[in-house]
Scaffold this motif. Structure first.
Motif, mmCIF file in Angstrom:
data_model
loop_
_atom_site.group_PDB
_atom_site.id
_atom_site.type_symbol
_atom_site.label_atom_id
_atom_site.label_comp_id
_atom_site.label_asym_id
_atom_site.label_seq_id
_atom_site.Cartn_x
_atom_site.Cartn_y
_atom_site.Cartn_z
ATOM 1 N N ARG A 47 0.806 -1.225 0.000
ATOM 2 C CA ARG A 47 0.000 0.000 0.000
ATOM 3 C C ARG A 47 0.839 1.276 0.000
ATOM 4 O O ARG A 47 0.462 2.255 -0.622
ATOM 5 C CB ARG A 47 -0.921 -0.047 1.217
ATOM 6 C CG ARG A 47 -1.819 1.113 1.380
ATOM 7 C CD ARG A 47 -2.788 0.804 2.499
ATOM 8 N NE ARG A 47 -3.310 2.023 3.063
ATOM 9 C CZ ARG A 47 -4.433 2.083 3.735
ATOM 10 N NH1 ARG A 47 -5.136 0.997 3.934
ATOM 11 N NH2 ARG A 47 -4.845 3.217 4.221
ATOM 12 N N TRP A 50 1.365 2.907 -3.440
ATOM 13 C CA TRP A 50 0.301 3.465 -4.278
ATOM 14 C C TRP A 50 -0.694 4.332 -3.530
ATOM 15 O O TRP A 50 -1.471 5.051 -4.150
ATOM 16 C CB TRP A 50 -0.446 2.356 -5.020
ATOM 17 C CG TRP A 50 -0.981 1.251 -4.135
ATOM 18 C CD1 TRP A 50 -0.415 0.037 -3.941
ATOM 19 C CD2 TRP A 50 -2.175 1.267 -3.341
ATOM 20 N NE1 TRP A 50 -1.183 -0.702 -3.059
ATOM 21 C CE2 TRP A 50 -2.271 0.024 -2.683
ATOM 22 C CE3 TRP A 50 -3.172 2.218 -3.109
ATOM 23 C CZ2 TRP A 50 -3.311 -0.292 -1.833
ATOM 24 C CZ3 TRP A 50 -4.221 1.901 -2.251
ATOM 25 C CH2 TRP A 50 -4.277 0.647 -1.630
ATOM 26 N N TRP A 51 -0.730 4.308 -2.226
ATOM 27 C CA TRP A 51 -1.724 5.073 -1.465
ATOM 28 C C TRP A 51 -1.485 6.559 -1.674
ATOM 29 O O TRP A 51 -0.400 7.061 -1.430
ATOM 30 C CB TRP A 51 -1.659 4.700 0.005
ATOM 31 C CG TRP A 51 -2.810 5.237 0.804
ATOM 32 C CD1 TRP A 51 -2.816 6.356 1.565
ATOM 33 C CD2 TRP A 51 -4.119 4.675 0.927
ATOM 34 N NE1 TRP A 51 -4.048 6.530 2.151
ATOM 35 C CE2 TRP A 51 -4.872 5.517 1.778
ATOM 36 C CE3 TRP A 51 -4.738 3.536 0.393
ATOM 37 C CZ2 TRP A 51 -6.191 5.260 2.118
ATOM 38 C CZ3 TRP A 51 -6.044 3.288 0.738
ATOM 39 C CH2 TRP A 51 -6.762 4.135 1.580
ATOM 40 N N GLU A 52 -2.483 7.268 -2.162
ATOM 41 C CA GLU A 52 -2.350 8.692 -2.486
ATOM 42 C C GLU A 52 -3.501 9.470 -1.862
ATOM 43 O O GLU A 52 -4.387 8.900 -1.239
ATOM 44 C CB GLU A 52 -2.364 8.878 -4.008
ATOM 45 C CG GLU A 52 -1.257 8.131 -4.728
ATOM 46 C CD GLU A 52 -1.431 8.164 -6.232
ATOM 47 O OE1 GLU A 52 -2.506 8.560 -6.729
ATOM 48 O OE2 GLU A 52 -0.478 7.782 -6.922
ATOM 49 N N HIS A 55 -7.031 8.152 -2.554
ATOM 50 C CA HIS A 55 -7.442 7.018 -1.729
ATOM 51 C C HIS A 55 -7.848 7.475 -0.331
ATOM 52 O O HIS A 55 -8.810 6.964 0.232
ATOM 53 C CB HIS A 55 -6.316 5.984 -1.675
ATOM 54 C CG HIS A 55 -5.928 5.488 -3.033
ATOM 55 N ND1 HIS A 55 -4.793 5.901 -3.659
ATOM 56 C CD2 HIS A 55 -6.562 4.646 -3.882
ATOM 57 C CE1 HIS A 55 -4.723 5.325 -4.850
ATOM 58 N NE2 HIS A 55 -5.783 4.560 -5.001
ATOM 59 N N GLU A 56 -7.125 8.434 0.211
ATOM 60 C CA GLU A 56 -7.481 8.987 1.516
ATOM 61 C C GLU A 56 -8.852 9.653 1.475
ATOM 62 O O GLU A 56 -9.650 9.516 2.405
ATOM 63 C CB GLU A 56 -6.418 9.992 1.968
ATOM 64 C CG GLU A 56 -5.092 9.363 2.298
ATOM 65 C CD GLU A 56 -3.987 10.382 2.514
ATOM 66 O OE1 GLU A 56 -4.236 11.601 2.430
ATOM 67 O OE2 GLU A 56 -2.854 9.935 2.770
ATOM 68 N N GLN A 59 -11.507 6.920 1.281
ATOM 69 C CA GLN A 59 -11.629 6.253 2.576
ATOM 70 C C GLN A 59 -12.362 7.136 3.587
ATOM 71 O O GLN A 59 -13.218 6.662 4.336
ATOM 72 C CB GLN A 59 -10.251 5.871 3.104
ATOM 73 C CG GLN A 59 -10.319 5.039 4.376
ATOM 74 C CD GLN A 59 -8.948 4.608 4.830
ATOM 75 O OE1 GLN A 59 -8.040 5.418 4.961
ATOM 76 N NE2 GLN A 59 -8.796 3.316 5.069
ATOM 77 N N THR A 91 -6.646 -0.754 -5.941
ATOM 78 C CA THR A 91 -6.391 0.383 -5.052
ATOM 79 C C THR A 91 -7.688 1.119 -4.731
ATOM 80 O O THR A 91 -7.890 1.539 -3.592
ATOM 81 C CB THR A 91 -5.365 1.354 -5.661
ATOM 82 O OG1 THR A 91 -5.912 1.988 -6.820
ATOM 83 C CG2 THR A 91 -4.069 0.641 -6.021
ATOM 84 N N ALA A 95 -9.546 1.350 -0.964
ATOM 85 C CA ALA A 95 -9.931 2.625 -0.347
ATOM 86 C C ALA A 95 -11.409 2.656 0.021
ATOM 87 O O ALA A 95 -11.826 3.478 0.833
ATOM 88 C CB ALA A 95 -9.610 3.782 -1.291
#
Length: 171
Positions: A47, A50-52, A55-56, A59, A91, A95
């Protein structure tokens, strides 16, 4: 250019739907280019790679109780770019998005806009306009209840026929 979907999604209270209808987007995306070279970094196990911010935002919206759904109408066999989108969808799902796929041949009798769009809380529509080679040229925000309702109906007709991501096998 106005801010992307992240801003209205951060304010959404109930729903956010996204319909994608293109087979090709800008092929200069660095993640796409890495994928073409054989790097497959977008799995739940790594994660951090790729978590950007997107995604935040998803989520956070899902945590507030917002249903975030994405449907893609695709030509088969899939273009290389859409194959990457299929691989990368893990991804979006991680999220909190729900993602489905509909082969274009199964949408022939549906009234679907010719452009990608979002609708937030059944009110605000965001249309994405692209050049022929897949470069985003304009984001158009529209507050029109009638148009938003039509987009929602179009999205729902696609959603009902589409295959959940986990079950869709790219051709």
């Amino acid at each position: 250019m106005k801010p992307p979907a992240r801003e209205p999604l951060s304010r959404a209270r109930r729903t956010a739907i996204h319909l994608e209808v293109r087979d090709q987007y800008a092929s200069t995306d660095p993640d796409f280019l890495e994928w073409r070279e054989g790097r497959r970094t977008f799995t739940p196990d790594n994660r951090a790679d790729w978590w950007e911010g997107w995604h935040e935002t998803v989520q956070a919206a899902v945590s507030r109780g917002v249903s975030v759904r994405r449907a893609r109408v695709v030509s088969e066999p899939l273009t290389e770019y859409v194959r990457w989108e299929h691989a990368y969808a893990v991804t979006n799902i991680a999220a909190g998005e729900d993602v489905r796929w509909l082969p274009r041949r199964h949408a022939k009798d549906l009234a679907v806009p010719a452009v990608d769009f979002w609708v937030f809380d059944g009110e605000l529509a965001l249309f994405h306009h692209f050049s022929g080679d897949g470069v985003l040229t304009e984001r158009e925000y529209v507050n029109d209840a009638t148009l938003a309702a039509w987009c929602i109906a179009a999205f729902n007709s696609v959603w009902e026929r589409a295959t959940p991501h986990e079950e869709y096998k790219p051709v």
